[in-house]
Structure formats: structure tokens, C-alpha cells
Design a protein around this motif. Structure first.
Motif, PDB file in Angstrom:
ATOM      1  N   VAL A 126      63.332  85.501 -23.856  1.00  0.00           N
ATOM      2  CA  VAL A 126      63.559  86.198 -22.587  1.00  0.00           C
ATOM      3  C   VAL A 126      64.744  87.150 -22.699  1.00  0.00           C
ATOM      4  O   VAL A 126      64.674  88.313 -22.286  1.00  0.00           O
ATOM      5  CB  VAL A 126      63.793  85.175 -21.446  1.00  0.00           C
ATOM      6  CG1 VAL A 126      64.330  85.876 -20.196  1.00  0.00           C
ATOM      7  CG2 VAL A 126      62.495  84.445 -21.105  1.00  0.00           C
ATOM      8  N   LEU A 127      65.842  86.665 -23.262  1.00  0.00           N
ATOM      9  CA  LEU A 127      67.035  87.508 -23.397  1.00  0.00           C
ATOM     10  C   LEU A 127      66.765  88.718 -24.279  1.00  0.00           C
ATOM     11  O   LEU A 127      67.243  89.820 -24.005  1.00  0.00           O
ATOM     12  CB  LEU A 127      68.196  86.685 -23.975  1.00  0.00           C
ATOM     13  CG  LEU A 127      68.861  85.720 -22.987  1.00  0.00           C
ATOM     14  CD1 LEU A 127      69.713  84.693 -23.726  1.00  0.00           C
ATOM     15  CD2 LEU A 127      69.724  86.483 -21.996  1.00  0.00           C
ATOM     16  N   ARG A 128      65.980  88.516 -25.330  1.00  0.00           N
ATOM     17  CA  ARG A 128      65.675  89.630 -26.219  1.00  0.00           C
ATOM     18  C   ARG A 128      64.877  90.706 -25.486  1.00  0.00           C
ATOM     19  O   ARG A 128      65.147  91.901 -25.607  1.00  0.00           O
ATOM     20  CB  ARG A 128      64.884  89.129 -27.439  1.00  0.00           C
ATOM     21  CG  ARG A 128      64.657  90.207 -28.511  1.00  0.00           C
ATOM     22  CD  ARG A 128      63.797  89.699 -29.651  1.00  0.00           C
ATOM     23  NE  ARG A 128      64.348  88.510 -30.259  1.00  0.00           N
ATOM     24  CZ  ARG A 128      63.690  87.355 -30.371  1.00  0.00           C
ATOM     25  NH1 ARG A 128      62.470  87.236 -29.893  1.00  0.00           N
ATOM     26  NH2 ARG A 128      64.254  86.327 -30.956  1.00  0.00           N
ATOM     27  N   LEU A 129      63.881  90.284 -24.709  1.00  0.00           N
ATOM     28  CA  LEU A 129      63.059  91.243 -23.975  1.00  0.00           C
ATOM     29  C   LEU A 129      63.834  91.940 -22.859  1.00  0.00           C
ATOM     30  O   LEU A 129      63.710  93.144 -22.657  1.00  0.00           O
ATOM     31  CB  LEU A 129      61.829  90.538 -23.390  1.00  0.00           C
ATOM     32  CG  LEU A 129      60.760  90.073 -24.386  1.00  0.00           C
ATOM     33  CD1 LEU A 129      59.661  89.305 -23.668  1.00  0.00           C
ATOM     34  CD2 LEU A 129      60.160  91.257 -25.135  1.00  0.00           C
ATOM     35  N   LEU A 130      64.635  91.169 -22.127  1.00  0.00           N
ATOM     36  CA  LEU A 130      65.365  91.750 -21.002  1.00  0.00           C
ATOM     37  C   LEU A 130      66.413  92.756 -21.465  1.00  0.00           C
ATOM     38  O   LEU A 130      66.752  93.682 -20.728  1.00  0.00           O
ATOM     39  CB  LEU A 130      66.038  90.654 -20.174  1.00  0.00           C
ATOM     40  CG  LEU A 130      65.108  89.704 -19.407  1.00  0.00           C
ATOM     41  CD1 LEU A 130      65.922  88.716 -18.581  1.00  0.00           C
ATOM     42  CD2 LEU A 130      64.157  90.482 -18.504  1.00  0.00           C
ATOM     43  N   ASN A 131      66.943  92.571 -22.650  1.00  0.00           N
ATOM     44  CA  ASN A 131      67.994  93.467 -23.151  1.00  0.00           C
ATOM     45  C   ASN A 131      67.440  94.619 -23.993  1.00  0.00           C
ATOM     46  O   ASN A 131      68.192  95.284 -24.699  1.00  0.00           O
ATOM     47  CB  ASN A 131      69.022  92.671 -23.951  1.00  0.00           C
ATOM     48  CG  ASN A 131      69.931  91.841 -23.062  1.00  0.00           C
ATOM     49  OD1 ASN A 131      70.746  92.371 -22.320  1.00  0.00           O
ATOM     50  ND2 ASN A 131      69.781  90.528 -23.123  1.00  0.00           N
ATOM     51  N   ASP A 132      66.160  94.867 -23.900  1.00  0.00           N
ATOM     52  CA  ASP A 132      65.543  95.977 -24.612  1.00  0.00           C
ATOM     53  C   ASP A 132      66.116  97.295 -24.085  1.00  0.00           C
ATOM     54  O   ASP A 132      65.946  97.633 -22.911  1.00  0.00           O
ATOM     55  CB  ASP A 132      64.024  95.943 -24.400  1.00  0.00           C
ATOM     56  CG  ASP A 132      63.304  97.074 -25.125  1.00  0.00           C
ATOM     57  OD1 ASP A 132      63.981  97.900 -25.780  1.00  0.00           O
ATOM     58  OD2 ASP A 132      62.070  97.133 -25.039  1.00  0.00           O
ATOM     59  N   PRO A 133      66.794  98.062 -24.920  1.00  0.00           N
ATOM     60  CA  PRO A 133      67.440  99.299 -24.440  1.00  0.00           C
ATOM     61  C   PRO A 133      66.453 100.411 -24.110  1.00  0.00           C
ATOM     62  O   PRO A 133      66.842 101.426 -23.534  1.00  0.00           O
ATOM     63  CB  PRO A 133      68.340  99.701 -25.621  1.00  0.00           C
ATOM     64  CG  PRO A 133      67.669  99.113 -26.821  1.00  0.00           C
ATOM     65  CD  PRO A 133      67.038  97.828 -26.356  1.00  0.00           C
ATOM     66  N   HIS A 134      65.174 100.248 -24.447  1.00  0.00           N
ATOM     67  CA  HIS A 134      64.199 101.306 -24.221  1.00  0.00           C
ATOM     68  C   HIS A 134      63.462 101.165 -22.891  1.00  0.00           C
ATOM     69  O   HIS A 134      62.514 101.895 -22.621  1.00  0.00           O
ATOM     70  CB  HIS A 134      63.179 101.323 -25.375  1.00  0.00           C
ATOM     71  CG  HIS A 134      63.810 101.507 -26.722  1.00  0.00           C
ATOM     72  ND1 HIS A 134      63.947 100.490 -27.641  1.00  0.00           N
ATOM     73  CD2 HIS A 134      64.369 102.612 -27.291  1.00  0.00           C
ATOM     74  CE1 HIS A 134      64.548 100.950 -28.721  1.00  0.00           C
ATOM     75  NE2 HIS A 134      64.817 102.234 -28.533  1.00  0.00           N
ATOM     76  N   GLN A 135      63.888 100.236 -22.058  1.00  0.00           N
ATOM     77  CA  GLN A 135      63.233 100.060 -20.768  1.00  0.00           C
ATOM     78  C   GLN A 135      63.538 101.230 -19.843  1.00  0.00           C
ATOM     79  O   GLN A 135      64.512 101.945 -20.021  1.00  0.00           O
ATOM     80  CB  GLN A 135      63.706  98.748 -20.124  1.00  0.00           C
ATOM     81  CG  GLN A 135      63.274  97.519 -20.911  1.00  0.00           C
ATOM     82  CD  GLN A 135      63.874  96.249 -20.327  1.00  0.00           C
ATOM     83  OE1 GLN A 135      63.149  95.373 -19.931  1.00  0.00           O
ATOM     84  NE2 GLN A 135      65.185  96.167 -20.282  1.00  0.00           N
ATOM     85  N   GLU A 136      62.699 101.374 -18.813  1.00  0.00           N
ATOM     86  CA  GLU A 136      62.859 102.486 -17.883  1.00  0.00           C
ATOM     87  C   GLU A 136      63.809 102.138 -16.744  1.00  0.00           C
ATOM     88  O   GLU A 136      64.018 102.944 -15.845  1.00  0.00           O
ATOM     89  CB  GLU A 136      61.485 102.892 -17.333  1.00  0.00           C
ATOM     90  CG  GLU A 136      60.573 103.474 -18.393  1.00  0.00           C
ATOM     91  CD  GLU A 136      59.213 103.832 -17.828  1.00  0.00           C
ATOM     92  OE1 GLU A 136      59.029 104.984 -17.398  1.00  0.00           O
ATOM     93  OE2 GLU A 136      58.331 102.951 -17.815  1.00  0.00           O
TER      94      GLU A 136
END
Length: 427
Positions: A126-136
């Protein structure tokens, strides 16, 4: 060392802000609909451990909400259940015996259905996905561990909190409490982009470790409100009292559901990216009925029942915050030992008996149409003249309502709120 030293736990949830961005067409909007938690296992590259913690995290979110509701009668509510569950799940890495059992139960984890290792692997994912810098949208979540120079942490605990929870270990001299306090508050201020300043007012004399969990979210509406349509409006606090609010207006297609069983409207307002806000408007006199029904199953049913339809939507601008004593709330949920002299946190440090002395949580939300940016443009929409049957419903959030902000790729409930008075001053 036989003396009991203290572990101070700090939890932070932060800001949600709806801002102006360009519209997406209906086909794009339909693809963005947040349907969760159904069909997680079919998601490409889905992490099985992450799937297993989704249900527990949702259960915990609604259980904690109901506990907060019991204490905060007729007050605004806003908190991040994911922030709280993440911090206490991290603490589980150092807990043992009945202390660990209570924490698992309080966080709604059933070890007959999920292994302890899978809990931590799930949060790691979860933390890895939430901290994805490429999110909008802008979203960051993490953990900081402030450790007294005199405290010797067990290497396994240090490795696990770093690996699973992306924790940043920082050593401080807690004997100089004023300096340690300044360091911790500075860290919080930086991680929350200056939104929370000087949160900690002091440290207990025996504090040897402070755990900080933060979450910061800044979202942009897919269909922004035009600030030129915002007007003054009366928001009904109860049968006799009202306050003036700035009411935003939309007349567009949204995902909407009318729940006749619970007597409420459900409107999904998506952010640009994979997050959505769900606004729930109970009919007058039915708020408690809707709150009592808040369960993972209810949320899933709402999500699956959403249908695209044009509505006239009125939603107030609001900026509220909530501060909570998690220690007292957890005690009423059966989690007591970790705060007592019977605490078994022997997996944290060498030769030092620890217990949690404080656990506090603060969250803030700011919802608006971002008028400054919207005012620079003029948008004219033309629609065919036609007799619409049935006519679009007019849904006006002019009385207490609920708000849930969820993130699609992780099926996570980021924030839950109850807006009783949008004009209330922040705490």
C-alpha cells in the motif's frame, strides 16, 4: 533494565483540497469510477497480501468512526483511518503475547485468515503504491522514528520497520527535551507542507521514542466547480439553527445512487487520477441510521450501485480539522495493554521495557472549487433543449453529511469525515 519507559505515538492525517483542472469527457469519467472492494484479485499485478488487508482496514475504519461518533456528539469528524492502522500495525512488529493479540483484534486482523507476515507485506505494498510520484494527485505517506540516543533498538525491529513501513530512523537527545521537541515538530511541519505547525506541545519526561505517521493528499477535481457559481447559502445545523456557507454548484453528470433502504443520496466526485470522494447525504432525521449502517458491505454496495446521471449538485466549501486521543478511543475498543505497565513490546529494544504513553491523531480537510484559477477562464456550455424525463434530481448538501475519500489502486479508505458545521473554526 526494569524501569518502564515510554513510547510516544503520534499519528497525522492531512489535507484534501479540490482544485481546478480541465474536464474529462463522460467516457473517461466512466473509466475512473471507483468500484471497490470488488474484484481486487483480478487487478493486474495485484499483491495478494495487500488484498487480504483491505477488508480489515475497512472494518477498522468504520469501527473507529463509530467510536469517535460516540465521543464527538454533534461535532465535525475528520480522520485518516489508514494513518492510524498503519502506525499501530508497525508497532505490532515489536509487540508480543497478549499485547500483540489485542492490537491485532483492535485493527480487525483475524490471524486465521491472514498470517502476521502478510499484514506487514500488505502495508508495504500500500505504501509503495500510495507514494508513486507519477500519480495525478499529490499523495505522500510515511513514518518517522525518533529514537533517544540511550535506547538500543533490536536490529530486527529496525530492519522490519524500515523495510515494510519505509520508516526513517532519527536519533535525538531526549534528555534535552526542548531540542528533541523542536526536531519532531519541524519534521511534522516539513512532511505536512507547513500545514501542521507545533503540534506537539511537550514530551513526557520518560519518553525514549516518538513514532510519527503522516499522510498528505492534495487532489484536483475532474469536474471542477466554477467559482462564479458559488453563492451564500443557509446550512441547517438542526431544526432551529443554521449558518451561512459558501455553496458551490454543479449541473453535470455524476455517479449517483439513491439508497431507499437507508434514506440517503450517495454522490461520487472523482479526483483527477485514481482517487474519489464519496459524499453521503442522509434525509432529514436519518443520520444515525446511515452511520449505524457504515460497514465495508454498505460501501461496496454503494459503489456497485452508482449510476451516471445528470444532477443539480450543491456542495458547501469547507475547511475543518479533527484532533483525537487515540489512546482513550482504543481503550474503548479493547486495546488497553499496550498503554499499561503490562505492555509487552519486548521486540522493540534491548533491555528496556516500553509502553505507549500517548497516541494522538490530527487530520485536516479543505474542500473548495479553487476559485482563483477558475476565475481566469470563461466556460460556456450549450446543451440541447429537451424535456428530460425524469428531470435531474437537485441534491443540496445543506444539512449534516458524510464524506469518504478512497484511493482506487489500493482500495484504501484514506479519510472519513462527518461535516456537521462547515463554518466551524479549525481546532
Amino acid at each position: 533494565m526494569k524501569s518502564s519507559l515510554y513510547l510516544c505515538l503520534l499519528l497525522l492525517g492531512l489535507q484534501v483540497r479540490g482544485q481546478h483542472r480541465s474536464n474529462l469527457n463522460d467516457e473517461q469519467q466512466e473509466q475512473k469510477t471507483l468500484h471497490f472492494p470488488e474484484d481486487h484479485s483480478q487487478a493486474e499485478g495485484e499483491n495478494l497480501a495487500h488484498v487480504k488487508i483491505v477488508s480489515s482496514n475497512s472494518d477498522f475504519a468504520f469501527r473507529f468512526y463509530k467510536q469517535v461518533r460516540e465521543e464527538g456528539d454533534n461535532k465535525n469528524i475528520f480522520f485518516s483511518p489508514l494513518s492510524i492502522s498503519t502506525a499501530f500495525a508497525m508497532l505490532c512488529l515489536g509487540a508480543k503475547s497478549n499485547t500483540l493479540n489485542q492490537l491485532h483484534k483492535g485493527l480487525a486482523f483475524n490471524l486465521t485468515e491472514i498470517e502476521e507476515q502478510e499484514i506487514h507485506e500488505g502495508f508495504q505494498h500500500v505504501l509503495r503504491l500510495l507514494n508513486d510520484p507519477h500519480q495525478e494527485f499529490q499523495l505522500s505517506m510515511g513514518n518517522g522514528l525518533f529514537i533517544d540516543d540511550r535506547l538500543k533498538l533490536l536490529q530486527k525491529f529496525l530492519d522490519d520497520v524500515t523495510n515494510f513501513y519505509h520508516s526513517e530512523p532519527m536519533y535525538s537527545n531526549f534528555q534535552n527535551s526542548s531540542e528533541a521537541l523542536k526536531e519532531i515538530n519541524k519534521y511534522i511541519e516539513t512532511k505536512t507542507h507547513g500545514k501542521i505547525v507545533d503540534l506537539l506541545k511537550g514530551l513526557d519526561a520518560d519518553t525514549v521514542m516518538v513514532l510519527v505517521n503522516y499522510i498528505f493528499f492534495k487532489g484536483y477535481w475532474e469536474k471542477p466547480f466554477n467559482n462564479l457559481s458559488t453563492r451564500d447559502y443557509d446550512f441547517k445545523l438542526d431544526d432551529k439553527n443554521s449558518v451561512k456557507v459558501k455553496m458551490m454548484h454543479h449541473s453535470k453528470v455524476f455517479n449517483v445512487h439513491r439508497d431507499e433502504n437507508l434514506s440517503c443520496w450517495v454522490v461520487e466526485i472523482p479526483y483527477k487520477g485514481t482517487a474519489s470522494a464519496l459524499f453521503i447525504l442522509p434525509d432529514e432525521g436519518t443520520m444515525k441510521q446511515v452511520e449505524d449502517a457504515l460497514l465495508e458491505e454498505t460501501l461496496s454496495n454503494w459503489m456497485q450501485s452508482l449510476k451516471k446521471r445528470k444532477i443539480y449538485l450543491d456542495l458547501p466549501k469547507f475547511s475543518i480539522s479533527g484532533s483525537y486521543n487515540v489512546k482513550s478511543l482504543f481503550a474503548k475498543m479493547g486495546v488497553t495493554e499496550v498503554f499499561s505497565d503490562q505492555a509487552d513490546l519486548s521486540g522493540v529494544a534491548e533491555n528496556t521495557l516500553l509502553k505507549v504513553s500517548k497516541a494522538i491523531h490530527k487530520a485536516m480537510v479543505d474542500v473548495s472549487e479553487n476559485g482563483t484559477e477558475a476565475a481566469a477562464a470563461t466556460v460556456i456550455e450549450l446543451v440541447p433543449l429537451s424535456a428530460e424525463i425524469p428531470p435531474p434530481p437537485h441534491i443540496t448538501f445543506d444539512r449534516p453529511f458524510l464524506m469518504i475519500i478512497a484511493e482506487k489502486s489500493t482500495h484504501s479508505i484514506l479519510f472519513i469525515g462527518k461535516i456537521v458545521n462547515p463554518a466551524a473554526k479549525e481546532e
